[in-house]
Each structure stands twice: as structure tokens, then as C-alpha cells.
Design a protein around this motif. Structure first.
Motif, PDB file in Angstrom:
ATOM      1  N   GLY A 273       0.769  -1.238   0.000  1.00  0.00           N
ATOM      2  CA  GLY A 273       0.000   0.000   0.000  1.00  0.00           C
ATOM      3  C   GLY A 273       0.801   1.289   0.000  1.00  0.00           C
ATOM      4  N   TYR A 274       2.090   1.209  -0.336  1.00  0.00           N
ATOM      5  CA  TYR A 274       2.912   2.421  -0.381  1.00  0.00           C
ATOM      6  C   TYR A 274       3.074   2.879  -1.817  1.00  0.00           C
ATOM      7  CZ  TYR A 274       4.067   0.877   4.311  1.00  0.00           C
ATOM      8  OH  TYR A 274       3.970   0.467   5.615  1.00  0.00           O
ATOM      9  N   SER A 275       3.415   4.154  -1.985  1.00  0.00           N
ATOM     10  CA  SER A 275       3.846   4.565  -3.317  1.00  0.00           C
ATOM     11  C   SER A 275       5.377   4.484  -3.332  1.00  0.00           C
ATOM     12  CB  SER A 275       3.300   5.928  -3.698  1.00  0.00           C
ATOM     13  OG  SER A 275       4.009   6.939  -3.082  1.00  0.00           O
ATOM     14  N   VAL A 276       5.947   4.290  -4.515  1.00  0.00           N
ATOM     15  CA  VAL A 276       7.363   3.909  -4.553  1.00  0.00           C
ATOM     16  C   VAL A 276       8.189   4.766  -5.506  1.00  0.00           C
ATOM     17  CG1 VAL A 276       6.998   1.522  -3.829  1.00  0.00           C
ATOM     18  CG2 VAL A 276       6.870   2.074  -6.257  1.00  0.00           C
ATOM     19  N   TYR A 277       9.458   4.885  -5.144  1.00  0.00           N
ATOM     20  CA  TYR A 277      10.402   5.719  -5.867  1.00  0.00           C
ATOM     21  C   TYR A 277      11.717   4.942  -5.897  1.00  0.00           C
ATOM     22  CZ  TYR A 277      13.157  10.105  -6.550  1.00  0.00           C
ATOM     23  OH  TYR A 277      13.985  11.098  -6.997  1.00  0.00           O
ATOM     24  N   GLY A 278      12.141   4.545  -7.095  1.00  0.00           N
ATOM     25  CA  GLY A 278      13.369   3.761  -7.192  1.00  0.00           C
ATOM     26  C   GLY A 278      14.422   4.482  -8.017  1.00  0.00           C
ATOM     27  N   THR A 279      15.655   4.431  -7.547  1.00  0.00           N
ATOM     28  CA  THR A 279      16.753   4.922  -8.371  1.00  0.00           C
ATOM     29  C   THR A 279      17.859   3.870  -8.354  1.00  0.00           C
ATOM     30  OG1 THR A 279      17.819   6.158  -6.564  1.00  0.00           O
ATOM     31  CG2 THR A 279      16.239   7.371  -7.915  1.00  0.00           C
ATOM     32  N   ASP A 280      18.672   3.874  -9.389  1.00  0.00           N
ATOM     33  CA  ASP A 280      19.785   2.918  -9.484  1.00  0.00           C
ATOM     34  C   ASP A 280      20.813   3.506 -10.446  1.00  0.00           C
ATOM     35  OD1 ASP A 280      19.979  -0.410  -8.864  1.00  0.00           O
ATOM     36  OD2 ASP A 280      21.300   0.361 -10.428  1.00  0.00           O
ATOM     37  N   LEU A 281      22.061   3.128 -10.196  1.00  0.00           N
ATOM     38  CA  LEU A 281      23.162   3.586 -11.051  1.00  0.00           C
ATOM     39  C   LEU A 281      23.002   3.077 -12.480  1.00  0.00           C
ATOM     40  CD1 LEU A 281      26.022   4.895 -10.887  1.00  0.00           C
ATOM     41  CD2 LEU A 281      26.901   2.653 -10.264  1.00  0.00           C
ATOM     42  N   SER A 282      22.410   1.905 -12.592  1.00  0.00           N
ATOM     43  CA  SER A 282      22.378   1.220 -13.884  1.00  0.00           C
ATOM     44  C   SER A 282      21.070   1.487 -14.627  1.00  0.00           C
ATOM     45  CB  SER A 282      22.563  -0.282 -13.630  1.00  0.00           C
ATOM     46  OG  SER A 282      21.954  -1.031 -14.633  1.00  0.00           O
ATOM     47  N   GLU A 283      21.213   1.943 -15.857  1.00  0.00           N
ATOM     48  CA  GLU A 283      20.038   2.203 -16.694  1.00  0.00           C
ATOM     49  C   GLU A 283      19.276   0.898 -16.946  1.00  0.00           C
ATOM     50  OE1 GLU A 283      17.944   2.492 -20.559  1.00  0.00           O
ATOM     51  OE2 GLU A 283      19.818   1.387 -20.234  1.00  0.00           O
ATOM     52  N   LYS A 284      20.060  -0.190 -17.080  1.00  0.00           N
ATOM     53  CA  LYS A 284      19.430  -1.495 -17.304  1.00  0.00           C
ATOM     54  C   LYS A 284      18.529  -1.874 -16.123  1.00  0.00           C
ATOM     55  CE  LYS A 284      20.944  -6.279 -17.514  1.00  0.00           C
ATOM     56  NZ  LYS A 284      22.117  -7.115 -17.577  1.00  0.00           N
ATOM     57  N   MET A 285      19.001  -1.614 -14.906  1.00  0.00           N
ATOM     58  CA  MET A 285      18.200  -1.963 -13.729  1.00  0.00           C
ATOM     59  C   MET A 285      16.928  -1.124 -13.660  1.00  0.00           C
ATOM     60  SD  MET A 285      19.239  -4.514 -12.236  1.00  0.00           S
ATOM     61  CE  MET A 285      20.160  -5.351 -13.492  1.00  0.00           C
ATOM     62  N   ILE A 286      17.028   0.124 -14.088  1.00  0.00           N
ATOM     63  CA  ILE A 286      15.821   0.963 -14.093  1.00  0.00           C
ATOM     64  C   ILE A 286      14.798   0.384 -15.076  1.00  0.00           C
ATOM     65  CG2 ILE A 286      14.954   3.283 -14.735  1.00  0.00           C
ATOM     66  CD1 ILE A 286      16.285   3.107 -11.973  1.00  0.00           C
ATOM     67  N   ARG A 287      15.279  -0.080 -16.216  1.00  0.00           N
ATOM     68  CA  ARG A 287      14.358  -0.710 -17.179  1.00  0.00           C
ATOM     69  C   ARG A 287      13.756  -1.983 -16.581  1.00  0.00           C
ATOM     70  NH1 ARG A 287      16.987  -2.789 -21.270  1.00  0.00           N
ATOM     71  NH2 ARG A 287      19.016  -1.855 -20.968  1.00  0.00           N
ATOM     72  N   TYR A 288      14.609  -2.751 -15.884  1.00  0.00           N
ATOM     73  CA  TYR A 288      14.120  -3.995 -15.275  1.00  0.00           C
ATOM     74  C   TYR A 288      13.031  -3.685 -14.237  1.00  0.00           C
ATOM     75  CZ  TYR A 288      17.567  -7.290 -17.211  1.00  0.00           C
ATOM     76  OH  TYR A 288      18.295  -8.100 -18.032  1.00  0.00           O
ATOM     77  N   SER A 289      13.304  -2.692 -13.397  1.00  0.00           N
ATOM     78  CA  SER A 289      12.302  -2.329 -12.375  1.00  0.00           C
ATOM     79  C   SER A 289      11.010  -1.883 -13.039  1.00  0.00           C
ATOM     80  CB  SER A 289      12.816  -1.181 -11.497  1.00  0.00           C
ATOM     81  OG  SER A 289      13.600  -1.674 -10.458  1.00  0.00           O
ATOM     82  N   ARG A 290      11.169  -1.084 -14.085  1.00  0.00           N
ATOM     83  CA  ARG A 290       9.975  -0.595 -14.792  1.00  0.00           C
ATOM     84  C   ARG A 290       9.169  -1.757 -15.355  1.00  0.00           C
ATOM     85  NH1 ARG A 290      11.325   1.570 -20.442  1.00  0.00           N
ATOM     86  NH2 ARG A 290      11.584  -0.675 -20.596  1.00  0.00           N
ATOM     87  N   ASP A 291       9.849  -2.699 -16.010  1.00  0.00           N
ATOM     88  CA  ASP A 291       9.116  -3.826 -16.606  1.00  0.00           C
ATOM     89  C   ASP A 291       8.444  -4.666 -15.520  1.00  0.00           C
ATOM     90  OD1 ASP A 291      10.017  -2.871 -18.970  1.00  0.00           O
ATOM     91  OD2 ASP A 291      11.425  -4.507 -19.386  1.00  0.00           O
ATOM     92  N   ASN A 292       9.137  -4.825 -14.401  1.00  0.00           N
ATOM     93  CA  ASN A 292       8.550  -5.621 -13.311  1.00  0.00           C
ATOM     94  C   ASN A 292       7.353  -4.914 -12.684  1.00  0.00           C
ATOM     95  OD1 ASN A 292      10.242  -7.810 -13.616  1.00  0.00           O
ATOM     96  ND2 ASN A 292      11.778  -7.029 -12.190  1.00  0.00           N
ATOM     97  N   LEU A 293       7.435  -3.585 -12.555  1.00  0.00           N
ATOM     98  CA  LEU A 293       6.283  -2.862 -11.981  1.00  0.00           C
ATOM     99  C   LEU A 293       5.096  -2.861 -12.947  1.00  0.00           C
ATOM    100  CD1 LEU A 293       7.975   0.137 -10.103  1.00  0.00           C
ATOM    101  CD2 LEU A 293       6.955  -1.919  -9.115  1.00  0.00           C
ATOM    102  N   ASN A 294       5.393  -2.752 -14.227  1.00  0.00           N
ATOM    103  CA  ASN A 294       4.305  -2.847 -15.210  1.00  0.00           C
ATOM    104  C   ASN A 294       3.646  -4.220 -15.142  1.00  0.00           C
ATOM    105  OD1 ASN A 294       4.293  -0.305 -16.381  1.00  0.00           O
ATOM    106  ND2 ASN A 294       5.872  -0.805 -17.877  1.00  0.00           N
TER     107      ASN A 294
END
Ligand SMILES: C[S@@+](CC[C@H](N)C(=O)[O-])C[C@H]1O[C@@H](n2cnc3c(N)ncnc32)[C@H](O)[C@@H]1O
Length: 432
Positions: A273-294
Motif C-alpha cells: 500500500g505504499y507509493s514507490v520511488y526507485g533509483t539505481d546507477l544502472s540504466e538497465k536496472m531501471i528498465r528492469y524495475s519498470r518492466d517488473n512494476l508494469n
């Protein structure tokens, strides 16, 4: 009063319960359990508590034989006029008995009830205590005719008999872990249960839904795609843009994970029930997080706020608000065997530097009182002793106060499997 059955590393469950329900209301009962002064525990939101039950009877020092007689007496009378079929599972914790003896209690009860014309289906015990998967799959504890008895012996020999209110949904954990589209064995595989524990260690006491049954994630039965909620996987610029659904996040705490990797913490935080904010050094990891959240939004038919951004946590500027920080930080390289002393020193210095710089950078960007829970590396040598990060003993100098638990100590907050060299040490902090 509730009895909580604790997971593989009981201290983590105790810490989690203390943060969610207050230290005063949690009492260690046995190596595997704790009592909690509350009316209800939602085990689906507590990574360290596989099962919980309402205490219905407390017995002075008793052996299994006595307990068994009590159980048969109580339930043969209670259910003598029960309409419909009863499903029963019995789980015994802390007794020196084998599965057959537990099963025998159920069989005696079944025979007695049969004489009263009541039909009982007994769940077979492969072990004295049913595992969470069996309990969950049989739906025991979730309705009046599907009962699981949790019979727990304390270290002193006293006994609690409780009726389970449900077991963790092991299938759902496995599917969240294995079905998400992007995984990365090198970056690591934070177990969803550990992510839940970390979130609770940070914000458990601030979360209103722990005393209620309902989580505040918005369920959308008709939801397929929310315009603006999902980013185009082909457009990397979208990764750096917010995909907030503006009216959905109001009133929800926002959790920052500055080393978000594939997004396990973000994923679990959303489901809690939280809203979330993710950052990471790696652009690939940001894409991975995005795909997983979608994937999470689509597969669970939920809508939620999330924001992902590429950034080095040692110098990033984060957007406000940040209500809590929960992160499995950089753990250094994985090892399959204990490294040489020289190599270990090199890795410790490197990790200590990155994590110190991150904490220094974060400190002025969060409000005093902001909770922070980090999983940091600790290295296990062949004797089972740990090398800890030097920064832990001087954390106050970086502007953070360690949380003091009542029933456990900092040294108990280590998560590892037997064959792992790099353990995760949980730091539970508050910004000074
Ligand atoms: C142990 S992994 C976290 C894994 C994550 N919990 C998950 O669910 O996949 C650490 C992450 O930190 C990132 N990282 C390493 N150094 C960083 C830095 N200076 N700033 C931000 N991220 C960093 C790595 O790219 C990696 O994704």
C-alpha cells in the motif's frame, strides 16, 4: 492475544513484530514463536511470520499426551453438533514427538466426532507441524469449518493452543519472485519475504493497515491499462519520467529505494500500500524495475504511483517527498568460497566507501525522524563469524540513530543461507 509462528530466522520476525506492534506488546514464547498483544495479525504483510493464530487456551507444563487429551475433549464437545464437514490440520511446535503422534490426536478426535454424526477430514501430517504451503493450499484457518490448531510448547514447557487465522500465501510469493519478467542473478535475488520484513522494519509502525485486514492498494477489477500509468518499454526517455497517476497516491507514504535493482522492494512496497520511488546507477536496472512494476500492475490488476530514475546514490538529488528509505544496497561481489584476507579487506573497504558516501548524501535530503532500513553486506568466514562493515559502529557520525530492539540485538539481524558467504545485515535507523 495472538501467537505468531516465526520464520526460518526467528529474530527477523521478532524485530518485525516489535516495529509493527510495539516492543511492549511482543513476548518471545519459544524459539519458534512469540505472543503479541493484539486481536489480529495479517501474515500476508509480515515476511517473518508464516502463520498466526488466536490463543484459545494456555496450559501449565504439559506433555503431548496431556495436550492431546485436552484437544480431543474440547473439540469433540465444541463440534458435537456441527453442521457440515470440518477440515482439520494440527501443527505441533516445540514438542519432542513425531508426526504420527500428532496425527493420532486428530484420528481420535475424528472417531469421537463420527459417533456424534459429524464428519471431519484430517489433513495428513508429513511433519509435526504442517508447512505454510499445506496450510495455505487447504485454506485452513480461513473459515469456521476449516481449522488449523497451532499447539506450541514454550521453552519452559508451558503450552498454548491457538486457532490459526491463516498462513502466508507461499504460492503468491513464489509467483511474485519467479513470474516477474526481469530477474538478474548477478544483481541478486532479494526474497520478497525479506523485502516485506525490511519495509516493516522501516515503516511498520506507521502503516495503518496492519491492524485492519484490508490493504490500501486500489484494486481495479476492470483494470487492463491505465492511460499514463504504464511507460512505453521501447522509449528509454520514459524511464526517466514520472508515470504517476496523480489522484491515486494521496495520503500514501512514499518509499525510496536508491539501489532498486530489479525492484523487489518497490514491488512488495506497492502490494503493502505504499507509493514507490526507485533509483539505481544502472540504466538497465531501471528498465528492469519498470518492466517488473508494469507486470505487477497488469498481473495483479492494481494501480499505484511509481517513479524511477537513473542515478548514483552517492551524489543523486532525490525528489521529495521521501517518507522512508528501504534498500538492499551495493553488496560487493558475490563469493562462492571465503575470499583471501587481502581480497576481503579490499571488498570491505570498497563497500564501506560507497555505502558511507550514499548515507552522507542522503542525510541532508531527508527529514529528521525519517525511518531507514538497509540491507548491507556482512561476510561469513569458515568459523561462521562475520566481518561487519566498519561504518556500522560509527553510524551516528553520519547522522543516523540505530533503532534499539527489546527482544533481540543488532547481531541477530543477519539474513543468510547456510552456504552463503555474503550475508545481508539489516540496519534499522532513524535520521537524527
Ligand atoms: C544488491 S543490488 C539490489 C537488488 C535489488 N534489491 C533487487 O530487487 O533486484 C544493488 C544495486 O545497486 C546498484 N548500485 C551499485 N552502486 C550504486 C550506486 N553508487 N548508486 C546507485 N545504485 C548503485 C546496482 O546496479 C544494483 O542494482
Amino acid at each position: 492475544m495472538i501467537i505468531a509462528i516465526l520464520g526460518r530466522q526467528p529474530a527477523l520476525g521478532i524485530a518485525e513484530l516489535e516495529k509493527v506492534f510495539s516492543a511492549q506488546s511482543v513476548h518471545i514464547y519459544s524459539n519458534q514463536s512469540a505472543t503479541v498483544e493484539t486481536d489480529y495479525i495479517d501474515v500476508q504483510n509480515l515476511g517473518g511470520v508464516p502463520k498466526a493464530g488466536i490463543i484459545i487456551n494456555e496450559l501449565p507444563k504439559s506433555d503431548w499426551h496431556k495436550v492431546s487429551q485436552k484437544v480431543v475433549q474440547h473439540y469433540s464437545s465444541k463440534w458435537s453438533a456441527f453442521e457440515g464437514k470440518i477440515t482439520l490440520g494440527i501443527s505441533a511446535y516445540g514438542f519432542d514427538i513425531d508426526a504420527r503422534e500428532v496425527q493420532k490426536t486428530g484420528i481420535i478426535l475424528k472417531q469421537k466426532l463420527k459417533k456424534s454424526g459429524v464428519s471431519l477430514r484430517l489433513i495428513p501430517n508429513p511433519a509435526p507441524a504442517l508447512n505454510s504451503a499445506i496450510s495455505h493450499n487447504n485454506k485452513i484457518g480461513l473459515s469456521p469449518n476449516k481449522v488449523e490448531l497451532l499447539i506450541v510448547r514454550s521453552n519452559d514447557g508451558e503450552v498454548i493452543i491457538a486457532e490459526s487465522t491463516g498462513a502466508q500465501n507461499i504460492t503468491a510469493y513464489a509467483s511474485r519472485d519467479q513470474m516477474r519478467p526481469k530477474r538478474d542473478t548477478f544483481v541478486g535475488m532479494l526474497p520478497p519475504k525479506l523485502a516485506q520484513i525490511m519495509i516493516n522494519l522501516a515503516v511498520g509502525n506507521l502503516h495503518p493497515s496492519h491492524s485492519a485486514i484490508v490493504s490500501n492498494v486500489t484494486l481495479e477489477p476492470e483494470f487492463n491499462k491505465v492511460p499514463g500509468a504504464l511507460v512505453d518499454p521501447e522509449r528509454s526517455s520514459d524511464v526517466k519520467n514520472s508515470s504517476l497517476i496523480s489522484d491515486q497516491g494521496q495520503g500514501r507514504l512514499r518509499i525510496l529505494d536508491p539501489f532498486c535493482g530489479t525492484g523487489v522492494i518497490l514491488q512488495e512496497a506497492v502490494l503493502m500500500g505504499y507509493s514507490v520511488y526507485g533509483t539505481d546507477l544502472s540504466e538497465k536496472m531501471i528498465r528492469y524495475s519498470r518492466d517488473n512494476l508494469n507486470w505487477l500492475a497488469n498481473s495483479h490488476r492494481i494501480r499505484f504511483d511509481w517513479f524511477l530514475y537513473e542515478g548514483d546514490s552517492t551524489n543523486a538529488t532525490w525528489q521529495q517527498p521521501i517518507d522512508a528509505v528501504v534498500s538492499e544496497v551495493y553488496l560487493g561481489q558475490p563469493f562462492s568460497a571465503p575470499p583471501s584476507q587481502e581480497k576481503l579487506e579490499e571488498v570491505v573497504i570498497n563497500c564501506n566507501h560507497i555505502i558511507t558516501e550514499f548515507l552522507k548524501n542522503l542525510s541532508p535530503q531527508i527529514q529528521p525522524g525519517t525511518p531507514v532500513c538497509l540491507a548491507v553486506p556482512a561476510w561469513r568466514n569458515t568459523d561462521g563469524k562475520f566481518t561487519h562493515l566498519p561504518l556500522i559502529s560509527t553510524i551516528a557520525r553520519l547522522g543516523y540513530k540505530p533503532h534499539e530492539f527489546t527482544n533481540i540485538s543488532q547481531n541477530d539481524l543477519l539474513y543468510y543461507r547456510e552456504n552463503q558467504i555474503v550475508a545481508r545485515e539489516l540496519l534499522v535507523l532513524t535520521k537524527c
